[in-house]
Design an enzyme around this catalytic site. Structure first.
Site, PDB file in Angstrom:
ATOM      1  N   SER A 242     -16.070   5.785  55.544  1.00  0.00           N
ATOM      2  CA  SER A 242     -17.272   6.590  55.349  1.00  0.00           C
ATOM      3  C   SER A 242     -17.229   7.345  54.032  1.00  0.00           C
ATOM      4  O   SER A 242     -16.161   7.637  53.486  1.00  0.00           O
ATOM      5  CB  SER A 242     -17.425   7.591  56.505  1.00  0.00           C
ATOM      6  OG  SER A 242     -16.449   8.617  56.387  1.00  0.00           O
ATOM      7  N   GLU A 261     -14.517   2.046  48.744  1.00  0.00           N
ATOM      8  CA  GLU A 261     -15.634   1.241  49.253  1.00  0.00           C
ATOM      9  C   GLU A 261     -16.180   2.001  50.446  1.00  0.00           C
ATOM     10  O   GLU A 261     -15.570   2.034  51.509  1.00  0.00           O
ATOM     11  CB  GLU A 261     -15.142  -0.160  49.627  1.00  0.00           C
ATOM     12  CG  GLU A 261     -16.267  -1.179  49.740  1.00  0.00           C
ATOM     13  CD  GLU A 261     -16.839  -1.285  51.134  1.00  0.00           C
ATOM     14  OE1 GLU A 261     -17.909  -0.667  51.376  1.00  0.00           O
ATOM     15  OE2 GLU A 261     -16.224  -1.951  51.971  1.00  0.00           O
ATOM     16  N   LEU A 262     -17.346   2.648  50.245  1.00  0.00           N
ATOM     17  CA  LEU A 262     -17.809   3.660  51.182  1.00  0.00           C
ATOM     18  C   LEU A 262     -19.104   3.238  51.880  1.00  0.00           C
ATOM     19  O   LEU A 262     -19.351   2.063  52.076  1.00  0.00           O
ATOM     20  CB  LEU A 262     -17.962   4.988  50.433  1.00  0.00           C
ATOM     21  CG  LEU A 262     -16.714   5.427  49.637  1.00  0.00           C
ATOM     22  CD1 LEU A 262     -16.981   6.706  48.852  1.00  0.00           C
ATOM     23  CD2 LEU A 262     -15.514   5.592  50.545  1.00  0.00           C
ATOM     24  N   CYS A 295     -20.744  -2.851  56.287  1.00  0.00           N
ATOM     25  CA  CYS A 295     -21.376  -1.982  55.285  1.00  0.00           C
ATOM     26  C   CYS A 295     -22.621  -2.610  54.689  1.00  0.00           C
ATOM     27  O   CYS A 295     -23.554  -1.910  54.305  1.00  0.00           O
ATOM     28  CB  CYS A 295     -20.375  -1.666  54.172  1.00  0.00           C
ATOM     29  SG  CYS A 295     -18.958  -0.707  54.713  1.00  0.00           S
ATOM     30  N   GLU A 389     -26.866   5.735  57.247  1.00  0.00           N
ATOM     31  CA  GLU A 389     -26.244   4.461  57.593  1.00  0.00           C
ATOM     32  C   GLU A 389     -26.212   4.311  59.112  1.00  0.00           C
ATOM     33  O   GLU A 389     -25.576   5.094  59.809  1.00  0.00           O
ATOM     34  CB  GLU A 389     -24.832   4.371  57.030  1.00  0.00           C
ATOM     35  CG  GLU A 389     -24.186   3.022  57.279  1.00  0.00           C
ATOM     36  CD  GLU A 389     -22.850   2.859  56.575  1.00  0.00           C
ATOM     37  OE1 GLU A 389     -22.502   1.714  56.230  1.00  0.00           O
ATOM     38  OE2 GLU A 389     -22.169   3.881  56.351  1.00  0.00           O
TER      39      GLU A 389
END
Length: 486
Positions: A242, A261-262, A295, A389
């Site tokens: 996250s 990598e969020l 994601c 998200e």
């Protein structure tokens, strides 16, 4: 729970209980314990025991000692990774069974993880063998006659890899395989929800010849990850998770290098000339695999107003026909989410969107951790499902009138990981590529299009740095210049 489920759980508990790995040697955790659950049945399938501060410190000690000794040469590193690729393929059935249990993946999703992991290992082996620098034309500068220079890429040092539950094999591989290809030891902290998959991969890598100290597995949660992160000898932190957790890690990392990598809100755009026969099946595939817990899962379909009604109606038919539920049942497309609380959150977001004016065209139900594949029409940025998200098996549809409007909608979010777009107009394709503030633009593919050799990462709150073995190896090495004067 059936007798077969109980038997499968007992086999996993006996043979694949997650264990620490300290410099390549297995060891039971001595910290707090927690059960590892089957995501569909909810039954305990193994015991997860976290590392203690002393065990975490020994992992960093082992990694530092290995770094100081030095890695095997490039050819040998490549050979080890190639052997591991063969062994992962041989263990395909074991990996699928574990991921069906601890991640709730269907056979197709778990099998895809194995296939991609094998590819990532092979790509990393190639990068190990061809790691090189550049020749610098010093004589092109005044007064530098007789001088030659070139750069070397040298290992950076111990890598801490913190990986997520939604890709418990291939994302793990994308961290630790390039780390070793670059000549670095790694400490892996897999997601506490899915540690058994990572532990099996680690055992395979050690069995393939990874030298002493070059791989440790740190079990536990954020507190245990923090134990390793606090040691300045950890030189690189690779994190997938996250945005909020990424910010906290970046603060602790300080001047050390990181790869983040969020989070994401992934859009796929249907331009006025989009081929719906081509686009819609891809959108369904990208929206509901892994229960939407990717994601880059399609969260919002931006459909040109001229085809919005047709696209929504046809998507509704496709989504309503998706088999969902038991991940071990043949043909299941959407299995359970990672936990019942997460499924309950998604159920609430669906209800909130409907209350705010969205129309549910398919799905919407929940049983335990399973949320039926859901399609909502009329998603707006005022709804959580339109501005945060979602990370679940829900896709929303929204209209746009002009390409400028669609680009503005994507760029208005704080995220920027990837966007898909279906159009046959070359000028529109290049306009999207140049103006969308995202790490990847995929024309005539969805936002979830990824090949493991490509650079993969985002911008804005989606992070920075790039996965993909070639790109990750460069980030995990240091460029050093050597000059020679005749």
């Amino acid at each position: 729970m059936t007798h077969d489920d109980m038997t499968a759980g007992a086999e996993l508990r006996r043979d694949l209980t997650p264990t620490l790995l300290i410099g390549g040697e297995p060891e039971m955790g001595e910290g707090r314990a927690a059960p590892l659950l089957d995501r569909y049945t909810g039954a305990p399938i193994a015991d997860l025991v976290a590392a203690t501060p002393a065990q975490a410190a020994r992992m960093v000690d082992a990694a530092w000692a290995a770094f100081r000794r030095g890695a095997p040469g490039p050819w040998d590193r490549g050979a080890i990774l190639d052997r591991a690729a063969l062994q992962v393929e041989a263990a395909r059935g074991d990996f699928i069974a574990i991921m069906q249990a601890e991640a709730g993946f269907t056979a197709a999703d778990a099998g895809g993880e194995v296939t991609r992991c094998v590819q990532t290992l092979r790509l990393s082996a190639e990068e190990a063998r061809r790691l090189s620098g550049d020749v610098i034309p010093l004589e092109g500068a005044p007064g530098q006659a007789g001088r030659t220079a070139f750069t070397l890429r040298v290992p950076l040092g111990p890598v801490l890899a913190i990986t997520p539950f939604n890709s418990p094999l291939n994302t793990v591989c994308h961290k630790i395989a390039p780390a070793f290809a670059a000549g670095n030891p790694a400490i892996l902290k897999p997601a506490s929800a899915t540690p058994a998959t990572a532990c099996l991969l680690a055992r395979i890598l050690v069995g393939a010849g990874l030298p002493e100290g070059f791989l440790s597995v740190l079990l536990g949660g954020p507190a245990e990850a923090g134990l390793a992160m606090a040691d300045p000898r950890v030189r690189f932190i690779a994190f997938t998770g996250s945005t909020e957790a990424g910010r906290a890690i970046q603060t602790q990392a300080g001047l050390r290098r990181t790869q983040m990598e969020l989070g994401s809100i992934a859009f796929t755009i249907l331009a006025a000339d989009a081929d719906l026969d081509r686009a819609l099946p891809k959108i369904v595939g990208a929206g509901y695999r892994k229960a939407g817990q990717v994601c880059t899962s399609v969260q919002i379909v931006l459909a040109h107003e001229s085809l919005r009604a047709e696209a929504a109606a046809r998507l509704a038919e496709l989504v309503a026909a998706l088999p969902y539920g038991d991940p071990r049942a043949e043909g299941t497309v959407t299995g359970p989410m990672i936990s019942r609380p997460e499924a309950e959150r998604v159920e609430r977001w669906i209800a909130e969107a409907e209350a705010a004016g969205a129309v549910r065209l398919a799905g919407g139900g929940r049983e335990g951790a399973v949320v039926a594949p859901t399609l909502l029409d009329g998603i707006t940025p005022a709804m959580k499902a339109g501005c945060e998200e979602l990370f679940g098996p829900v896709v929303g549809v929204a209209p746009f009138a002009t390409l400028d409007e669609a680009i503005a909608r994507v760029n208005a979010t704080p995220y920027g990981l990837a966007t898909g777009a279906f159009t046959n107009r070359l000028d529109d394709a290049f306009a999207l590529a140049r103006r969308l503030e995202v790490g990847g633009v995929h024309i005539n593919e969805t936002s979830s299009s990824r090949v493991d050799l490509m650079p993969y990462g985002g911008s804005k709150d989606s992070g920075f740095g790039r996965e993909g073995p070639h790109y990750a190896v460069r980030e995990m090495t240091e460029e050093r210049i050597l000059t020679l004067t005749a």
